[in-house]
Scaffold this motif. Sequence first.
Motif, PDB file in Angstrom:
ATOM      1  N   UNK A 114     -18.880 -40.190  35.780  1.00 17.46           N
ATOM      2  CA  UNK A 114     -17.781 -39.756  34.907  1.00 17.46           C
ATOM      3  C   UNK A 114     -17.409 -38.297  35.128  1.00 17.46           C
ATOM      4  N   UNK A 115     -18.336 -37.540  35.749  1.00 15.55           N
ATOM      5  CA  UNK A 115     -18.149 -36.103  35.898  1.00 15.55           C
ATOM      6  C   UNK A 115     -19.035 -35.292  34.975  1.00 15.55           C
ATOM      7  N   UNK A 116     -19.799 -35.968  34.127  1.00 17.56           N
ATOM      8  CA  UNK A 116     -20.668 -35.299  33.148  1.00 17.56           C
ATOM      9  C   UNK A 116     -21.769 -34.516  33.848  1.00 17.56           C
ATOM     10  N   UNK A 146     -18.495 -24.191  30.157  1.00 15.42           N
ATOM     11  CA  UNK A 146     -17.481 -25.064  30.748  1.00 15.42           C
ATOM     12  C   UNK A 146     -17.915 -26.525  30.687  1.00 15.42           C
ATOM     13  N   UNK A 147     -19.173 -26.785  30.998  1.00 17.44           N
ATOM     14  CA  UNK A 147     -19.700 -28.148  30.907  1.00 17.44           C
ATOM     15  C   UNK A 147     -19.634 -28.661  29.476  1.00 17.44           C
ATOM     16  N   UNK A 148     -19.929 -27.793  28.526  1.00 16.92           N
ATOM     17  CA  UNK A 148     -19.924 -28.198  27.128  1.00 16.92           C
ATOM     18  C   UNK A 148     -18.512 -28.527  26.645  1.00 16.92           C
ATOM     19  N   UNK A 149     -17.535 -27.731  27.087  1.00 13.75           N
ATOM     20  CA  UNK A 149     -16.145 -28.008  26.709  1.00 13.75           C
ATOM     21  C   UNK A 149     -15.733 -29.387  27.194  1.00 13.75           C
ATOM     22  N   UNK A 154     -14.801 -35.304  26.307  1.00 16.02           N
ATOM     23  CA  UNK A 154     -15.121 -36.655  26.778  1.00 16.02           C
ATOM     24  C   UNK A 154     -15.746 -37.483  25.668  1.00 16.02           C
ATOM     25  N   UNK A 155     -16.598 -36.845  24.854  1.00 23.95           N
ATOM     26  CA  UNK A 155     -17.265 -37.545  23.753  1.00 23.95           C
ATOM     27  C   UNK A 155     -16.246 -38.020  22.718  1.00 23.95           C
ATOM     28  N   UNK A 156     -15.274 -37.174  22.406  1.00 25.20           N
ATOM     29  CA  UNK A 156     -14.237 -37.551  21.438  1.00 25.20           C
ATOM     30  C   UNK A 156     -13.402 -38.711  21.963  1.00 25.20           C
ATOM     31  N   UNK A 177     -13.427 -32.461  35.123  1.00 28.53           N
ATOM     32  CA  UNK A 177     -14.830 -32.151  35.346  1.00 28.53           C
ATOM     33  C   UNK A 177     -15.010 -31.360  36.637  1.00 28.53           C
ATOM     34  N   UNK A 178     -14.278 -31.750  37.664  1.00 26.82           N
ATOM     35  CA  UNK A 178     -14.339 -31.028  38.938  1.00 26.82           C
ATOM     36  C   UNK A 178     -13.826 -29.605  38.768  1.00 26.82           C
TER      37      UNK A 178
END
Length: 224
Positions: A114-116, A146-149, A154-156, A177-178
């Motif tokens: 997914x890019x996570x 940046x990963x957290x943003x 994605x979670x929402x 994600x990239x």
Amino acid sequence: MVENWQDFLFPYQQAVNELKVKLRGMRKQFEEQAQHSPIEFVTGRVKPVDSIKEKMVRRHVQADRLEQDMQDIAGLRIMCQFVEDIYVVVDLLRQRSDMTILEERDYVTNVKPSGYRSYHIVIEYPVQLTTGEKRILAEIQVRTLAMNFWATIEHSLNYKYGGTFPADVRDRLQRAATAAFKLDQEMSEIREEIQEAQTIFSYNRQPQAQPPKESEDTDASRHL
């Protein structure tokens, strides 16, 4: 099934509260030593009861195995400025004697389809209760801002679409994600300059020592 969720979750909340204090204390130590802190900030939560029940069904977790099989009822998140900081934090956690690391999953290097990206650590943590010590599982996620943003968005969207994204949304998320990781890489390239600038900024914000005020006697003596 759990009869009293409040009693069941109490040690998990205590663990989250204690771990937040300890992890934030690590950041404070770096600041006191005028060093770059690999920890930007720390958050924590206990998984809501509805989320626990939903995950029990989705992952086929039996009620009598809940404490052993659900590792993220207590969850901590450590945010870092740079990708390199993630591994510094992981090493710091490995050195601690107040928790036992049971499992590590590196989704920073081994990115999910997914890019996570994030670094997950499952720990066993002892909580002191009036009834004695209780060792519980907790999950610590270490990631960049940046990963957290990206993960928060994605979670929402995952809740909105029930885990099945439309193709165009999935593609956009992967591109985002990239782009987020590209930002992390660019920041790492100038990491030393950023840290130097932040050190200067922090020093200039510190209150400067004021010269001692002259006493009235000293001031009066000038006129003698």
